[in-house]
Write an enzyme that holds these catalytic residues in place. Structure first.
Site, PDB file in Angstrom:
ATOM      1  N   ALA A 112       3.222  -1.196   4.822  1.00  0.00           N
ATOM      2  CA  ALA A 112       2.508  -0.006   5.296  1.00  0.00           C
ATOM      3  C   ALA A 112       3.509   1.139   5.365  1.00  0.00           C
ATOM      4  CB  ALA A 112       1.888  -0.273   6.665  1.00  0.00           C
ATOM      5  N   VAL A 159       7.413  -2.221   7.279  1.00  0.00           N
ATOM      6  CA  VAL A 159       7.396  -0.757   7.284  1.00  0.00           C
ATOM      7  C   VAL A 159       8.018  -0.237   5.985  1.00  0.00           C
ATOM      8  CG1 VAL A 159       8.134   1.331   8.479  1.00  0.00           C
ATOM      9  CG2 VAL A 159       7.540  -0.717   9.800  1.00  0.00           C
ATOM     10  N   LYS A 160       7.230   0.529   5.264  1.00  0.00           N
ATOM     11  CA  LYS A 160       7.662   1.062   3.969  1.00  0.00           C
ATOM     12  C   LYS A 160       8.262   2.449   4.174  1.00  0.00           C
ATOM     13  CE  LYS A 160       5.698   0.942  -0.708  1.00  0.00           C
ATOM     14  NZ  LYS A 160       4.407   0.884  -1.437  1.00  0.00           N
ATOM     15  N   VAL A 161       9.498   2.615   3.714  1.00  0.00           N
ATOM     16  CA  VAL A 161      10.270   3.834   3.976  1.00  0.00           C
ATOM     17  C   VAL A 161      10.816   4.382   2.657  1.00  0.00           C
ATOM     18  CG1 VAL A 161      12.256   4.774   5.218  1.00  0.00           C
ATOM     19  CG2 VAL A 161      10.932   2.914   6.241  1.00  0.00           C
ATOM     20  N   THR A 215       0.859  -1.181   0.000  1.00  0.00           N
ATOM     21  CA  THR A 215       0.000   0.000   0.000  1.00  0.00           C
ATOM     22  C   THR A 215       0.899   1.235   0.000  1.00  0.00           C
ATOM     23  OG1 THR A 215      -0.077   0.192   2.415  1.00  0.00           O
ATOM     24  CG2 THR A 215      -1.734  -1.227   1.383  1.00  0.00           C
TER      25      THR A 215
END
Length: 218
Positions: free
Chosen positions: A60, A86-88, A27
């Site tokens: 996310a 965790v999307k960074v 997402t």
């Protein structure tokens, strides 16, 4: 190769999952906004709903662009469900955050990657996934699939464990090309996944089989 669906739409996720080939979900803030999800609490609830549908990783994304903010948001997201990745973004503070998360055992997806150099730094920092954007590079007359191939080769050379997650997939050709060059994962819309099923000879063949069956069996 793994298949992720790139959406925040629960019905599309359920439909893709029902095919039996879905390995995860990605997402981003744009996709969450498209579903009209407002506020951090509602976003967190939505991520939990996605995790309850899919037995696989769910990326996310943090909204913050500074180190402290990314750490705060990332730890909150990771605490929601073990499936959360965790999307960074691949910026300076993002690389620092990825290193922090890696040391803490929190899995990460380094996003908005458009060069092999960015991918190299992400892997060095300990990213679980790196997401080169194929379609967006193609849009500006660069070779998106070529970048995926370059990253795959670099990671193999140095035995990095970071998985290459081909993103910004626009069509079935992108999927097949990324598979050919060794992408570990592709994330794409439901339409692209279902598009792999389509071939006119399949339809013609099925129609003939059924017609022949009816001739004999009525």
């Amino acid at each position: 190769m793994k298949f992720f669906i790139d959406t925040a739409n629960l019905e599309q996720i359920r439909e893709a999952n029902a095919l039996g080939v879905l390995d995860g979900v990605t997402t981003n803030p744009s996709l969450m906004a498209k579903e009209g999800i407002k506020g951090v609490e509602n976003q967190h609830k939505h991520y939990i709903e996605i995790c309850n549908i899919v037995d696989g990783d769910v990326s996310a994304e943090v909204i913050a662009t500074n180190y402290e903010g990314m750490i705060k948001e990332g730890e909150e997201l990771a605490a929601l469900n073990p499936h959360i990745v965790v999307k960074v973004p691949c910026i300076e503070d993002g690389i620092k955050a990825i290193k922090y998360f890696s040391n803490k055992g929190i899995r990460t997806n380094c996003t908005l990657v458009f060069s092999a150099g960015q991918a190299l730094l992400a892997a060095k920092a300990g990213a679980t996934y790196v997401s080169p954007f194929v379609g967006r590079l193609d849009d500006i007359c660069n070779d998106g699939v070529g970048l995926v191939a370059q990253i795959v080769e670099l990671y193999q050379t140095y035995d990095y464990k970071t998985q290459v997650l081909a993103a910004s997939i626009r069509n079935t050709l992108h999927i097949l090309q990324c598979a050919e060059v060794g992408a570990d994962v592709v994330t794409c819309p439901l339409s692209a996944i279902k598009g792999l099923l389509n071939h006119p000879l399949t339809d013609i063949g099925l129609e003939k089989f059924l017609a022949d069956y009816k001739k004999v069996n009525g």
